[in-house]
Scaffold this active site. Sequence first.
Site, mmCIF file in Angstrom:
data_model
loop_
_atom_site.group_PDB
_atom_site.id
_atom_site.type_symbol
_atom_site.label_atom_id
_atom_site.label_comp_id
_atom_site.label_asym_id
_atom_site.label_seq_id
_atom_site.Cartn_x
_atom_site.Cartn_y
_atom_site.Cartn_z
ATOM 1 N N ARG A 177 0.827 -1.201 0.000
ATOM 2 C CA ARG A 177 0.000 0.000 0.000
ATOM 3 C C ARG A 177 0.863 1.253 0.000
ATOM 4 N NH1 ARG A 177 -1.946 0.764 4.687
ATOM 5 N NH2 ARG A 177 -3.737 2.011 4.067
ATOM 6 N N ARG A 178 0.211 2.376 -0.247
ATOM 7 C CA ARG A 178 0.796 3.705 -0.103
ATOM 8 C C ARG A 178 2.153 3.798 -0.811
ATOM 9 N NH1 ARG A 178 -1.267 7.215 3.702
ATOM 10 N NH2 ARG A 178 0.772 7.746 4.587
ATOM 11 N N ASP B 169 13.653 9.845 6.604
ATOM 12 C CA ASP B 169 12.691 10.930 6.769
ATOM 13 C C ASP B 169 13.498 12.186 7.069
ATOM 14 O OD1 ASP B 169 10.720 12.780 8.009
ATOM 15 O OD2 ASP B 169 9.386 11.044 7.980
ATOM 16 N N TYR C 128 9.864 8.472 17.046
ATOM 17 C CA TYR C 128 9.943 8.306 15.596
ATOM 18 C C TYR C 128 11.164 9.031 15.039
ATOM 19 C CZ TYR C 128 8.803 8.870 10.646
ATOM 20 O OH TYR C 128 8.860 8.890 9.271
#
Length: 256
Positions: free
Chosen positions: A25-26, A152, A165
Amino acid sequence: MTASHDTRESAPLTGKTVLVTGGARRLGAVIARTLHAAGARVVLHYRSSGEAAHALAAQLNATRAESVALAPADLLDPEALRQLADTAVSAFGRLDILVNNASTFYPTPMGQIDERAWNDLVGTNLKAPLFLAQAASAALRESGGLIVNLADIHGMRPLRHHPVYSVAKAGLIMLTKSLARELGPQVRVNAVAPGPVLWPEGGVDEPLRRRIIERTALKRGGSPDDIARAVRFFACDAPFVTGQVLAVDGGRSIAW
């Protein structure tokens, strides 16, 4: 132009096998589609998204028969990681590219952090990529392969209310550089650090979305295709690049 030359131009990953974690997904699905379109055989890992994984595999196999295999696994289980690497190799006889895409993401405000969140966020974003890379290293060395980690920009600049995170992604960035040293010269290891290209599944309110985009140098959001093209770049066009982190963020990290 010869047929073989034409194939190398249009499908440079022909004959190569790619394992994409969280590939159902995504962002993972977009990466899988992009690398498949470049000629790769794809092993789609999934945990709970079985229906989406089977649907994507059926679509891609309809385009090119027997070019996609499925590999369910819980990335928090060390034994499952070893089995996942073996499954990827046995599916097509080799492994050339590992894309560590699978991730969990949610806030952990100070005062509310517990061990479960730590184990989950660090486990999926840092521990799993390390142990999966270790499990796949022999096959990747044999093929002269590549690892691409999905980092990220918040691994370099922390995101408010997301310390765990952010720490996990910071660790993944250092892991990328460390693995490049440990696995070279046979294996290249790089990372892509997305900015505002795909919003969390829970959604982001429109005023916040506008504020985030306004803080990019390009004053616009990106798309999963931007990330997938960066992964394809490392796979197809960067044979002398390793240990690098490419921010694909519209300049968010320089216009903070």
